[in-house]
Design an enzyme around this catalytic site. Sequence first.
Site, PDB file in Angstrom:
ATOM      1  CB  SER A  59      -1.156  -0.013   1.229  1.00  0.00           C
ATOM      2  OG  SER A  59      -2.196   0.773   1.079  1.00  0.00           O
ATOM      3  CG  ASP A 309      -6.051  -3.625  -4.145  1.00  0.00           C
ATOM      4  OD1 ASP A 309      -7.072  -2.797  -3.584  1.00  0.00           O
ATOM      5  OD2 ASP A 309      -4.850  -3.336  -4.071  1.00  0.00           O
ATOM      6  CG  HIS A 334      -4.616  -3.244  -0.397  1.00  0.00           C
ATOM      7  ND1 HIS A 334      -4.339  -2.606  -1.538  1.00  0.00           N
ATOM      8  CD2 HIS A 334      -4.439  -2.659   0.304  1.00  0.00           C
ATOM      9  CE1 HIS A 334      -3.645  -1.428  -1.265  1.00  0.00           C
ATOM     10  NE2 HIS A 334      -3.597  -1.417   0.110  1.00  0.00           N
TER      11      HIS A 334
END
Length: 371
Positions: A59, A309, A334
């Site tokens: 991320s 995602d 994710h």
Amino acid sequence: MARVVVLVLDVSQRPPQSHKLMNFLTSEQALADFAVLIKYIKQSIPGAQNSSVIAFGGSYGGMLAGWLRMKYPNVVIGALAASAPIWQFTGITPCENFNMVINKAFSQDIPECAENIRKSWQIIDTIAETVDGRQFISTTFQLCKPLSHSDVTDFKSWLTSAWTDLSMVNYPYPANFLEPLPAWPVKAVCSKLSLPLEGKQLIENLSEAVKVYFNYTGQAECLNISQQATSDLGDLGWDYQSCTEMVMPICSDGINDIFEPSPWNFTSYNETCYHTWKTVPRQDWISTQYWGKNLQTASNIIFSNGDLDPWMSGGVTQSPSQSIVPIIISQGAHHLDLRAANPLDPQSVIDARNSEKNIFKMWLGQVKNKS
Ligand SMILES: *[C@@H]1O[C@H](CO)[C@@H](O)[C@H](O)[C@H]1NC(C)=O
Ligand SMILES: *[C@@H]1O[C@H](CO)[C@@H](O)[C@H](O)[C@H]1NC(C)=O
Ligand SMILES: *[C@@H]1O[C@H](CO)[C@@H](O)[C@H](O)[C@H]1NC(C)=O
Ligand SMILES: *[C@@H]1O[C@H](CO)[C@@H](O)[C@H](O)[C@H]1NC(C)=O
Ligand SMILES: *[C@@H]1O[C@H](CO)[C@@H](O)[C@H](O)[C@H]1NC(C)=O
Ligand SMILES: *[C@@H]1O[C@H](CO)[C@@H](O)[C@H](O)[C@H]1NC(C)=O
């Protein structure tokens, strides 16, 4: 042989306690901190002096990992940037792409599911016009506080954030990243929205669906629409960063996505940032600082992306240079690859992890051959 030092970059940053220190909360500062820390660790751990370092992150942490290799190639020999949306910026990625991925996640098994959510906004508005209707919604959703007319917008944003987060954490096994959830939570949600629904029936099933997210444990006494879907992610820090450097345009059209039409409006974004943080966001800075799409001269970075995602929309999915390796994990949410191995892992993520390991070995071999 030199030891390998693995540095895992955190996915979130918490804001400093004091306002006066907020200006240190930047990606540049984070990278410089990591660079200094790595040098320090290598000097202070006996035998680590000549170790090679590979940065890992997911991320925002994945963005930092990739950027660390770009900005400090002297410090890390390579990086695994998992679900790192380094291209989710103005002028690089169209703002509608993010929500189109969510649409895909919610329509792939049961197309009616996406359709029901898409039409729910109008139905909520209509039902919420009357006192009785609002009462019906409050009771059905077991809201902590009865819905007032002025709460309807917040109610819809709360639902929007739940659907968004669900698609991020759509893991193949029960997990507890943002909320405790069953395996394939989007499938569990969609099982409540599996046939065309209308009016109050849709509201009832919508509430069943959202409770998969907020009440999987059966412990929720009521649902609190002021509670962000991601209450413990430290996202106040992210909110500040999104009002300085991390301006990521996201919009919806209500046709190719499951949300109400909501154009990207930098003027109002800018006003909200000024109101909240007294900052003026720099929407073009990241593409200057971190090269935009011109990564031809970067090297030794793996960009892994899950195709369910929403953040894949701003991810690197095509190689701009020989040693930039994009990996697409089919049915991946994710940064699934950074999670621990699980018997329910799909083959795609097992393959991704094996490729990643082989690439690390290759990078380490290259360093060894040079020294
Ligand atoms: C690291 O490399 C230098 C130069 O090759 C060498 O002098 C030194 O002994 C090495 N340190 C360790 C801990 O292996
Ligand atoms: C609506 O919710 C009920 C209760 O969970 C469920 O039995 C029914 O199948 C749902 N309807 C649709 C169309 O998914
Ligand atoms: C949560 O689930 C439990 C167990 O099914 C139920 O008793 C409770 O009413 C639910 N709470 C909400 C807010 O949905
Ligand atoms: C709802 O959440 C808000 C924000 O976290 C909190 O201040 C409030 O006390 C909560 N209300 C209930 C009834 O839990
Ligand atoms: C952003 O907000 C600042 C401060 O209110 C203002 O000076 C600036 O003109 C705004 N920029 C845009 C593009 O709206
Ligand atoms: C964008 O936001 C500004 C400020 O809130 C508003 O005046 C303007 O009408 C909006 N533009 C569009 C296209 O919605």
